[in-house]
Design an enzyme around this catalytic site. Structure first.
Site, PDB file in Angstrom:
ATOM      1  N   SER A   1       0.848  -1.202   0.000  1.00  0.00           N
ATOM      2  CA  SER A   1       0.000   0.000   0.000  1.00  0.00           C
ATOM      3  C   SER A   1       0.883   1.252   0.000  1.00  0.00           C
ATOM      4  O   SER A   1       0.399   2.356  -0.254  1.00  0.00           O
ATOM      5  CB  SER A   1      -0.941   0.009   1.209  1.00  0.00           C
ATOM      6  OG  SER A   1      -0.233  -0.245   2.403  1.00  0.00           O
TER       7      SER A   1
ATOM      8  N   GLU B   1      -8.779  -9.885   3.882  1.00  0.00           N
ATOM      9  CA  GLU B   1      -9.196  -8.504   3.603  1.00  0.00           C
ATOM     10  C   GLU B   1     -10.597  -8.453   3.010  1.00  0.00           C
ATOM     11  O   GLU B   1     -10.899  -9.128   2.018  1.00  0.00           O
ATOM     12  CB  GLU B   1      -8.175  -7.846   2.638  1.00  0.00           C
ATOM     13  CG  GLU B   1      -8.529  -6.413   2.310  1.00  0.00           C
ATOM     14  CD  GLU B   1      -7.383  -5.628   1.672  1.00  0.00           C
ATOM     15  OE1 GLU B   1      -6.257  -6.141   1.582  1.00  0.00           O
ATOM     16  OE2 GLU B   1      -7.644  -4.476   1.271  1.00  0.00           O
TER      17      GLU B   1
END
Ligand code: KIV
Length: 271
Positions: free
Chosen positions: A52, A189
């Site tokens: 990320s 996730e």
């Protein structure tokens, strides 16, 4: 006494013991020395140097462009700041899906050049050969199932995954495959809370959720999101603990004003 209060160094074995005792595991992302040092001081259990960083640190739209060299740069800065937490590093897109030899080479570079303790990889059965080869070199591997941002162009959207029976079944199988292979944990996730609960119950290794509800073994958030540094990303699962974006904006505006008005530096702020 809780295990996390006793240990001076968190290892993959500590995380497993925490699951056995029903102690929740707290994880956050970090990409730099300064913030990683604060997380370690606060006694976070594990830090993920997530890909990320591609979005948060470099402004890319997806996690796909970040390179192995860039991940190594971020991870080595984090490792220099940390004395207690387990540091896990994402293998970036394109460094492990092709073939297992290349995957091992990528993981070895991360371990040798950063001093991190483990790597994380997205996928189940499809990447099993790479997972096994990395594990056979003695490198701990964390899996990542559910929404896998490196596959965004396959998914086409960032919506909740595994809401239909087939995808849920595959996810349960993949979690078992990763555990059997020897992974020490799995990030789950953006999946329904009921499915995440089932995975955490069925599996012996810690299941760390992000948008996966409360009935998993631990939680992870992206640090910049939970601190309110990023603004445009606002999924339902995100709890913001601060609005640092506004605070920094205020401080920088005050500084600009002070410089322009000749207020800074004053008599005490010079030699
Ligand atoms: O890259 C990342 O930050 C991640 C977390 C969202 C789990 O993989």
């Amino acid at each position: 006494m809780s295990l996390h209060k006793q240990v001076r160094k968190v290892t993959t074995h500590v995380l497993n013991a925490m699951k056995l005792r029903g102690e929740k595991i707290a994880m956050l992302t970090a990409y730099d020395y300064t913030l990683a040092g604060i997380l370690d001081k606060a006694k976070i259990d594990a830090i993920l140097v997530g890909d990320s960083a591609s979005n948060v640190m470099s402004g890319h739209e997806t996690t796909i462009p970040i390179t192995l060299n860039e991940m190594i740069y971020h991870a080595s800065a984090v490792v220099r700041a940390v004395s207690r937490a387990l540091v896990i590093v994402d293998l970036p897109f394109g460094t492990y899906q092709g073939n297992s030899k290349e995957a091992l080479f990528s993981a070895i570079r991360i371990m040798k050049e950063t001093g991190a303790h483990a790597v994380k990889m997205e996928g189940g059965r499809e990447i099993l050969e790479s997972v096994e080869r990395i594990l056979s070199a003695g490198i701990p591997v964390m899996g990542h199932l559910g929404l896998m941002p490196q596959s965004i162009h396959k998914f086409g959207t960032y919506i909740v995954r595994a809401t239909d029976e087939n995808e849920a079944k595959k996810l349960l199988e993949d979690a078992q495959i990763l555990e059997n292979a020897g992974c020490f944990g799995i990030v789950l996730e953006k999946v329904p809370a009921s499915l995440a609960k089932k995975v955490a119950k069925e599996r012996k290794i810690p299941i760390i959720g992000i948008g996966a509800g409360p009935d998993v073994d631990g939680q992870i958030l992206v640090l910049h999101d939970m601190l309110g540094l990023t603004q445009e990303f606002s999924p339902r699962f995100l709890r913001r603990y601060h609005n640092l974006n506004q605070e920094i904006l205020g401080s920088v505006s005050s500084y600009i004003e002070d410089v322009r008005s000749h207020d800074f530096p004053n008599k005490n702020e010079q030699y």
